[in-house]
Write a protein that holds these residues in place. Sequence first.
Motif, PDB file in Angstrom:
ATOM      1  N   ASN A 156      -7.724  15.236   7.030  1.00 19.45           N
ATOM      2  CA  ASN A 156      -6.241  15.111   6.731  1.00 19.45           C
ATOM      3  C   ASN A 156      -4.924  13.813   6.719  1.00 19.45           C
ATOM      4  O   ASN A 156      -4.508  14.212   5.670  1.00 19.45           O
ATOM      5  CB  ASN A 156      -5.229  16.619   7.084  1.00 19.45           C
ATOM      6  N   LEU A 157      -5.678  13.012   8.112  1.00 21.84           N
ATOM      7  CA  LEU A 157      -4.259  12.049   8.253  1.00 21.84           C
ATOM      8  C   LEU A 157      -4.951  11.147   6.746  1.00 21.84           C
ATOM      9  O   LEU A 157      -4.490  10.538   6.621  1.00 21.84           O
ATOM     10  CB  LEU A 157      -4.885  11.706   9.969  1.00 21.84           C
ATOM     11  N   ASP A 158      -6.039  10.715   7.229  1.00 19.84           N
ATOM     12  CA  ASP A 158      -6.944   9.678   5.872  1.00 19.84           C
ATOM     13  C   ASP A 158      -6.636  10.658   4.953  1.00 19.84           C
ATOM     14  O   ASP A 158      -6.008   9.397   3.928  1.00 19.84           O
ATOM     15  CB  ASP A 158      -8.764   9.405   6.224  1.00 19.84           C
ATOM     16  N   LEU A 159      -7.092  11.657   3.569  1.00 17.12           N
ATOM     17  CA  LEU A 159      -6.785  11.381   2.760  1.00 17.12           C
ATOM     18  C   LEU A 159      -4.962  11.391   2.984  1.00 17.12           C
ATOM     19  O   LEU A 159      -4.489  11.113   1.368  1.00 17.12           O
ATOM     20  CB  LEU A 159      -7.051  12.887   2.190  1.00 17.12           C
ATOM     21  N   PHE A 160      -4.074  11.485   3.293  1.00 21.87           N
ATOM     22  CA  PHE A 160      -2.922  11.856   3.095  1.00 21.87           C
ATOM     23  C   PHE A 160      -2.381  10.366   3.550  1.00 21.87           C
ATOM     24  O   PHE A 160      -1.877  10.171   2.314  1.00 21.87           O
ATOM     25  CB  PHE A 160      -1.793  12.262   4.544  1.00 21.87           C
ATOM     26  N   ALA A 161      -2.808   9.379   4.184  1.00 25.38           N
ATOM     27  CA  ALA A 161      -2.620   7.687   3.871  1.00 25.38           C
ATOM     28  C   ALA A 161      -2.431   7.288   2.827  1.00 25.38           C
ATOM     29  O   ALA A 161      -2.659   6.406   2.250  1.00 25.38           O
ATOM     30  CB  ALA A 161      -3.559   7.484   5.166  1.00 25.38           C
ATOM     31  N   ARG A 162      -4.170   7.979   2.106  1.00 23.58           N
ATOM     32  CA  ARG A 162      -5.263   7.727   1.507  1.00 23.58           C
ATOM     33  C   ARG A 162      -3.596   8.213  -0.092  1.00 23.58           C
ATOM     34  O   ARG A 162      -3.848   6.937  -0.708  1.00 23.58           O
ATOM     35  CB  ARG A 162      -6.188   7.731   0.249  1.00 23.58           C
ATOM     36  N   MET A 163      -3.331   9.009  -0.336  1.00 20.71           N
ATOM     37  CA  MET A 163      -1.699   9.514  -1.020  1.00 20.71           C
ATOM     38  C   MET A 163      -1.530   8.774  -1.035  1.00 20.71           C
ATOM     39  O   MET A 163      -0.481   7.807  -2.090  1.00 20.71           O
ATOM     40  CB  MET A 163      -2.023  10.738  -0.569  1.00 20.71           C
ATOM     41  N   LYS A 164      -1.196   8.281  -0.633  1.00 18.84           N
ATOM     42  CA  LYS A 164      -0.120   7.344   0.244  1.00 18.84           C
ATOM     43  C   LYS A 164       0.040   5.919  -0.406  1.00 18.84           C
ATOM     44  O   LYS A 164       0.963   5.161  -0.957  1.00 18.84           O
ATOM     45  CB  LYS A 164       0.841   7.117   1.593  1.00 18.84           C
ATOM     46  N   ALA A 165      -1.216   5.335  -0.278  1.00 17.55           N
ATOM     47  CA  ALA A 165      -1.536   4.208  -0.492  1.00 17.55           C
ATOM     48  C   ALA A 165      -1.583   4.036  -2.138  1.00 17.55           C
ATOM     49  O   ALA A 165      -1.633   3.304  -2.715  1.00 17.55           O
ATOM     50  CB  ALA A 165      -3.157   3.461  -0.092  1.00 17.55           C
ATOM     51  N   GLY A 166      -1.709   5.759  -2.629  1.00 17.86           N
ATOM     52  CA  GLY A 166      -1.729   5.357  -3.907  1.00 17.86           C
ATOM     53  C   GLY A 166      -3.228   5.337  -4.911  1.00 17.86           C
ATOM     54  O   GLY A 166      -3.820   4.884  -5.651  1.00 17.86           O
ATOM     55  N   GLU A 167      -4.273   6.027  -4.028  1.00 17.45           N
ATOM     56  CA  GLU A 167      -5.685   5.581  -4.877  1.00 17.45           C
ATOM     57  C   GLU A 167      -5.841   6.860  -5.797  1.00 17.45           C
ATOM     58  O   GLU A 167      -6.964   6.727  -6.240  1.00 17.45           O
ATOM     59  CB  GLU A 167      -6.542   5.858  -3.363  1.00 17.45           C
ATOM     60  N   PHE A 168      -4.650   8.451  -5.550  1.00 18.98           N
ATOM     61  CA  PHE A 168      -5.449   9.361  -6.684  1.00 18.98           C
ATOM     62  C   PHE A 168      -4.147   9.482  -7.244  1.00 18.98           C
ATOM     63  O   PHE A 168      -3.559   8.760  -7.592  1.00 18.98           O
ATOM     64  CB  PHE A 168      -5.241  10.315  -5.703  1.00 18.98           C
ATOM     65  N   SER A 169      -4.831  10.071  -8.955  1.00 22.12           N
ATOM     66  CA  SER A 169      -3.977  10.138  -9.567  1.00 22.12           C
ATOM     67  C   SER A 169      -2.836  10.951  -9.538  1.00 22.12           C
ATOM     68  O   SER A 169      -3.399  11.792  -8.591  1.00 22.12           O
ATOM     69  CB  SER A 169      -5.232  10.254 -11.383  1.00 22.12           C
ATOM     70  N   ASP A 170      -1.767  11.100 -10.316  1.00 23.06           N
ATOM     71  CA  ASP A 170      -0.803  12.713 -10.176  1.00 23.06           C
ATOM     72  C   ASP A 170      -1.422  13.856 -10.352  1.00 23.06           C
ATOM     73  O   ASP A 170      -2.582  13.975 -11.519  1.00 23.06           O
ATOM     74  CB  ASP A 170       0.441  12.169 -11.099  1.00 23.06           C
ATOM     75  N   GLY A 171      -1.258  14.509  -9.342  1.00 23.36           N
ATOM     76  CA  GLY A 171      -1.782  16.393  -9.233  1.00 23.36           C
ATOM     77  C   GLY A 171      -3.383  16.104  -8.775  1.00 23.36           C
ATOM     78  O   GLY A 171      -3.920  17.297  -8.780  1.00 23.36           O
TER      79      GLY A 171
END
Length: 557
Positions: A156-171
């Motif tokens: 979860n920490l890894d995925l949340f950091a990657r969300m913050k870094a902009g790796e994933f699209s909206d939604g």
Amino acid sequence: MSTKPETAVAANFLRPIVQADLESGKHAKIVTRFPPEPNGYLHIGHAKSICLNFGLAKEFGGACNLRFDDTNPAKEDQEYIDAIKADVRWLGFEWAGEERYASNYFDQLHDWAVHLIKTGNAYVCDLSPEDVRAYRGSLTEAGRNSPFRDRSVEENLDLFARMKAGEFSDGARSLRAKIDMASPNINLRDPFLYRIRHAHHHQTGDKWCIYPSYDFTHGQSDAIEGVTHSICTLEFEDHRPLYEWFLANLPVPAQPRQYEFARLNLNYTITSKRKLKQLVDEKHVVGWDDPRMSTLSGYRRRGYTAASIRTFCDMVGVNRAGGVVDIGMLEFAIREDLDANAARAMCVLKPLKVVITNYPEGQVENLQLPRHPKQDMGVRELPFSRELFIDASDFEEVPPAGYKRLIPGGEVRLRGSYVIRADEAIKDADGNIIELRCSYDENTLGKNPEGRKVKGVIHWVPAAESVECEVRLYDRLFRAANPEKSEEGGSYLDNINPDSLVVLKGCRAEPSLASAAAEDRFQFEREGYFCADAKDSRAGALVFNRTVTLRDSWGGQ
């Protein structure tokens, strides 16, 4: 005898709560806040919240913060921020210190989201928004756990950091609190904490591509600011357990308490910002400050005073019962204010020329009339000469029953002037009356001689010295008491009043109105209360908006 209610302050159930908290020492100083979303203009419902939050702070020597809940940059704009600040100040309030923004706390909120992940109270979910709704259940059916609910803290920490870094699209992913999918309160069924939104923010620029939810932002922002009494409308009552859950599970610096009150529901009125925006976008009105809108800027442009709106909010009171308030109460408040404070003037909306045949040609008398019948506002000068204008509705060849104005061979008094008699009506080729020939009694200025019976008093303006103007007759925007209720398959737009605005050009105003400045307010005798339009009125091209009619339809007379 008048049956108008007293304009006294109605009950406010929060006042004794605040007083008891101060007397018990629970709080040394109260701090409230007004937290508008900058996605539209403030409306009359916000006025109640403003008066409540700022009013309590002022009454008890506390402070009230202005904090913009700017967590959805896609719908927000600097225009709305500027308008909100202007409206709060216009209502007569000033916030403590600088205005605040939820975005000021984005770094801290992010750190607290990480804290919830580390304590096992939050997880990254890959369900689409549609699937999240499906898994949530209903009021009668428990929700189901997300298949991603049991991810490890590290993942979860890894995925949340990657969300913050902009790796994933909206939604693509979201961060959700891990609470209870079987809770009878749907708000506790693993609510969103963060969503991915690649959107430019008016305050933080492009720093963030994840934005916190309102529920996650609200209570923590209150805690950061030391808010003691977090006051919101009743629709947030079911959110209070979530508000308290966040405060209990985070290392916040304070523990604010949320209180809910009934929102202001006004008949003949729409206060949904989404629908107000639709009215603007689809050009059913001319902008957010159109005088038919329920926005504070619209009311202000129409001529409502800040004092009258504050009085109205005091009359409504603060409770938890709800209900619908009659718009006549608001109109009563503005009439009371303007009756006491608006200067008097005369304006002829539908001019009919009058020639006083026995008045000497070239002679002009400068009459003096008071600017207000009870207040000492001085006098205004009104030239009287051979030619003048009266309103076309003040002469009838075949008068209806009870008519007390000018008729063939009949007499009336011109306000503040002489008694005149209608001797002859001049008509055009189509039979329309275009001029009246009248005579005056030179012995009737300023008095009514014994034995003389004059049925009516009418307003007038001098023909030569009067100023041409445009008058906009505003009425309620909706013709139905409940605009939301329409025929099957229809919408609130079907209830728009087609006569909500009537524009009269070629009106004639007395000379004293030539210098009317923006937002100057007047009672046009026998016509209603008006103000000079803030946008369109200027010297040489006067425009007056009708604020409200003279008739009191709510309090009774």
